[in-house]
Scaffold this motif. Sequence first.
Motif, PDB file in Angstrom:
ATOM      1  N   UNK A 132     -48.213 -23.638  28.229  1.00 61.45           N
ATOM      2  CA  UNK A 132     -47.192 -23.269  29.221  1.00 61.45           C
ATOM      3  C   UNK A 132     -45.798 -23.113  28.625  1.00 61.45           C
ATOM      4  N   UNK A 133     -45.548 -23.737  27.476  1.00 57.72           N
ATOM      5  CA  UNK A 133     -44.238 -23.591  26.850  1.00 57.72           C
ATOM      6  C   UNK A 133     -44.079 -22.249  26.134  1.00 57.72           C
ATOM      7  N   UNK A 134     -45.200 -21.606  25.870  1.00 53.74           N
ATOM      8  CA  UNK A 134     -45.143 -20.282  25.231  1.00 53.74           C
ATOM      9  C   UNK A 134     -45.213 -19.227  26.340  1.00 53.74           C
ATOM     10  N   UNK A 135     -44.058 -18.807  26.775  1.00 52.67           N
ATOM     11  CA  UNK A 135     -43.977 -17.914  27.937  1.00 52.67           C
ATOM     12  C   UNK A 135     -43.231 -16.614  27.629  1.00 52.67           C
ATOM     13  N   UNK A 136     -43.208 -16.236  26.336  1.00 51.67           N
ATOM     14  CA  UNK A 136     -42.530 -15.000  25.946  1.00 51.67           C
ATOM     15  C   UNK A 136     -43.530 -14.005  25.348  1.00 51.67           C
ATOM     16  N   UNK A 137     -43.305 -12.741  25.709  1.00 49.80           N
ATOM     17  CA  UNK A 137     -44.019 -11.625  25.104  1.00 49.80           C
ATOM     18  C   UNK A 137     -43.022 -10.827  24.276  1.00 49.80           C
ATOM     19  N   UNK A 138     -43.376 -10.532  23.023  1.00 48.37           N
ATOM     20  CA  UNK A 138     -42.478  -9.818  22.123  1.00 48.37           C
ATOM     21  C   UNK A 138     -43.002  -8.399  21.910  1.00 48.37           C
ATOM     22  N   UNK A 139     -42.118  -7.415  22.025  1.00 45.38           N
ATOM     23  CA  UNK A 139     -42.453  -6.025  21.729  1.00 45.38           C
ATOM     24  C   UNK A 139     -41.178  -5.307  21.324  1.00 45.38           C
ATOM     25  N   UNK A 140     -41.327  -4.038  20.908  1.00 47.38           N
ATOM     26  CA  UNK A 140     -40.136  -3.327  20.428  1.00 47.38           C
ATOM     27  C   UNK A 140     -39.772  -2.177  21.354  1.00 47.38           C
ATOM     28  N   UNK A 141     -38.511  -1.790  21.294  1.00 52.95           N
ATOM     29  CA  UNK A 141     -37.963  -0.799  22.217  1.00 52.95           C
ATOM     30  C   UNK A 141     -38.511   0.595  21.984  1.00 52.95           C
ATOM     31  N   UNK A 142     -39.048   0.869  20.781  1.00 48.84           N
ATOM     32  CA  UNK A 142     -39.543   2.210  20.468  1.00 48.84           C
ATOM     33  C   UNK A 142     -41.061   2.288  20.504  1.00 48.84           C
ATOM     34  N   UNK A 144     -44.855   2.797  22.095  1.00 47.94           N
ATOM     35  CA  UNK A 144     -45.354   3.851  22.970  1.00 47.94           C
ATOM     36  C   UNK A 144     -45.190   3.425  24.433  1.00 47.94           C
ATOM     37  N   UNK A 145     -44.883   4.357  25.345  1.00 44.66           N
ATOM     38  CA  UNK A 145     -44.616   3.985  26.733  1.00 44.66           C
ATOM     39  C   UNK A 145     -45.701   3.122  27.383  1.00 44.66           C
ATOM     40  N   UNK A 146     -46.984   3.469  27.195  1.00 48.38           N
ATOM     41  CA  UNK A 146     -48.047   2.654  27.797  1.00 48.38           C
ATOM     42  C   UNK A 146     -47.912   1.193  27.405  1.00 48.38           C
ATOM     43  N   UNK A 147     -47.658   0.943  26.139  1.00 46.34           N
ATOM     44  CA  UNK A 147     -47.541  -0.430  25.655  1.00 46.34           C
ATOM     45  C   UNK A 147     -46.396  -1.157  26.347  1.00 46.34           C
ATOM     46  N   UNK A 148     -45.267  -0.486  26.468  1.00 47.75           N
ATOM     47  CA  UNK A 148     -44.110  -1.113  27.105  1.00 47.75           C
ATOM     48  C   UNK A 148     -44.351  -1.355  28.591  1.00 47.75           C
ATOM     49  N   UNK A 149     -44.908  -0.351  29.258  1.00 45.60           N
ATOM     50  CA  UNK A 149     -45.148  -0.494  30.692  1.00 45.60           C
ATOM     51  C   UNK A 149     -46.141  -1.623  30.970  1.00 45.60           C
ATOM     52  N   UNK A 150     -47.204  -1.695  30.176  1.00 45.27           N
ATOM     53  CA  UNK A 150     -48.202  -2.741  30.366  1.00 45.27           C
ATOM     54  C   UNK A 150     -47.590  -4.127  30.249  1.00 45.27           C
ATOM     55  N   UNK A 151     -46.808  -4.324  29.194  1.00 45.65           N
ATOM     56  CA  UNK A 151     -46.233  -5.644  28.970  1.00 45.65           C
ATOM     57  C   UNK A 151     -45.246  -5.997  30.069  1.00 45.65           C
ATOM     58  N   UNK A 152     -44.483  -5.007  30.520  1.00 47.64           N
ATOM     59  CA  UNK A 152     -43.567  -5.260  31.627  1.00 47.64           C
ATOM     60  C   UNK A 152     -44.338  -5.686  32.882  1.00 47.64           C
ATOM     61  N   UNK A 153     -45.463  -5.008  33.144  1.00 48.02           N
ATOM     62  CA  UNK A 153     -46.259  -5.352  34.314  1.00 48.02           C
ATOM     63  C   UNK A 153     -46.900  -6.724  34.203  1.00 48.02           C
ATOM     64  N   UNK A 154     -47.434  -7.036  33.016  1.00 47.00           N
ATOM     65  CA  UNK A 154     -48.063  -8.346  32.813  1.00 47.00           C
ATOM     66  C   UNK A 154     -47.027  -9.461  32.933  1.00 47.00           C
ATOM     67  N   UNK A 156     -44.413  -9.419  34.755  1.00 49.06           N
ATOM     68  CA  UNK A 156     -44.120  -9.568  36.177  1.00 49.06           C
ATOM     69  C   UNK A 156     -45.237 -10.347  36.874  1.00 49.06           C
ATOM     70  N   UNK A 157     -46.493 -10.046  36.523  1.00 45.27           N
ATOM     71  CA  UNK A 157     -47.639 -10.736  37.127  1.00 45.27           C
ATOM     72  C   UNK A 157     -47.632 -12.230  36.819  1.00 45.27           C
ATOM     73  N   UNK A 158     -47.323 -12.542  35.556  1.00 43.65           N
ATOM     74  CA  UNK A 158     -47.491 -13.911  35.064  1.00 43.65           C
ATOM     75  C   UNK A 158     -46.199 -14.712  35.014  1.00 43.65           C
ATOM     76  N   UNK A 159     -45.081 -14.103  35.384  1.00 47.55           N
ATOM     77  CA  UNK A 159     -43.809 -14.811  35.323  1.00 47.55           C
ATOM     78  C   UNK A 159     -43.371 -15.103  33.896  1.00 47.55           C
ATOM     79  N   UNK A 160     -43.617 -14.155  32.987  1.00 48.65           N
ATOM     80  CA  UNK A 160     -43.276 -14.341  31.580  1.00 48.65           C
ATOM     81  C   UNK A 160     -41.968 -13.631  31.242  1.00 48.65           C
ATOM     82  N   UNK A 161     -41.413 -13.988  30.107  1.00 52.15           N
ATOM     83  CA  UNK A 161     -40.165 -13.395  29.635  1.00 52.15           C
ATOM     84  C   UNK A 161     -40.459 -12.370  28.548  1.00 52.15           C
ATOM     85  N   UNK A 162     -39.756 -11.244  28.585  1.00 51.01           N
ATOM     86  CA  UNK A 162     -39.891 -10.228  27.546  1.00 51.01           C
ATOM     87  C   UNK A 162     -38.788 -10.408  26.508  1.00 51.01           C
TER      88      UNK A 162
END
Length: 422
Positions: A132-142, A144-154, A156-162
């Motif tokens: 539970x202390x590991x609540x961050x997802x790391x990705x980069x700004x460049x 591919x769109x699918x990757x970014x959108x998926x992580x943003x959605x997940x 939101x679902x799980x209450x995680x920080x990007x």
Amino acid sequence: MTTQEQLTVENADDKEAALQQLAADLDRQDPLAHYRRRFIGTETPLSYLDGNSLGRPLQRTAEDISAFIRDGWGGRLIRGWDEEWLELPQAIGDQLGRAVLGAAPGQTIIADSTTVVLYKLIRAALAAVADPDRNELVLDTENFPTDRYLVEGIALEEGLTLRWIETDPNAGVTVDQVREAAGPRTAVVLLSHIAYRSGHLADLPGITEAVHDAGALVVWDLCHSAGSVEIGLDSADVDFAAGCTYKYLNGGPGSPAFAYVNQRHLPSLNQPIWGWMGRKDAFDMGPGYEPAAGIRGFLSGTPAIFGMLAMRGTLDLIEEASMAALREKSVKLTAFAVEVFEAWLAPLGVELASPREPAERGSHITLDHRGFTKESVASLWHEDVIPDFRAPHGIRVGLSPLSTSFAEVLHGMAAIREQLAH
């Protein structure tokens, strides 16, 4: 005409002749040149510079699909499931792992689209972390769109920080950036092996090690690297990876993606989309869900058998030629494209939006100029010169090692030059 103008014209003529001779020499010396004849359409003057978006079909593919319709589907009908089809997702996955991914058997399977596969992998990775202390997802700004959108959605679902890594659009993510971003709160890092815009080739082993040092898990998107560069998933101890099969693997439009799960995660795999094909004894149709053992538990619905037929021909070719040979050809193709860029396009104000070192890029380069628009690329397409447009003003030149010739590259770059010059 002044003497200086005459010298400029003569130098231009000499340079063009030298490039034409170089292309001819490279094609003559290319040990993979004979494979080009096995692809449909390569006998025409069309210049195809978008193999990193959709690969050409093999001549063999038409025969394979015709035989499947006649003998498999038409001849065996539903018996085909018991006789072969149920095993194809893992059988083709094992060949893909062996020929392309550097993965031992039992870790790769063909399933779903890249988007769905990535969703499964990210959610499975989060479940594997279970801290539970590991609540961050790391990705980069460049990424591919699918990757970014998926992580943003997940998130939101799980209450995680990007946690975003700010990336140079003309380059890609580095080991140092990952070490700075990943820490005690990181659960999962999602990155692309090759940046879809710039072609930057990430240090997969180094970044994987950095993520593990931070106590997190990594998911790699291999869409632009599978079939163009050597990968080595097992040797790098990668946790999870996904990729499409319609680019350098020539699976055809919308062919299903692949999933790789490191064998050390398989016993506790908990993927989120439960379906009948991922259940133990699927045809028992029993109550409750008990996942199938191993990588087969990653399946959900009925496998797209038709969609995975075409890639078998390419995998056979890759095993015959070797990924090392394909990578060597890829490096030469992009190096030649850069040489032509320097001679013809840089003087017209075009910029190279890709790494200059061949070892730091995959099998495509991106060229930037304000004159490059959707309309200008459509005009090139009308002339049977087919690169890819990337907003705001980039042309992406994708070079598939098995099917692209050096003369084809020169012809396409000449058309780009002529369009800019006029």
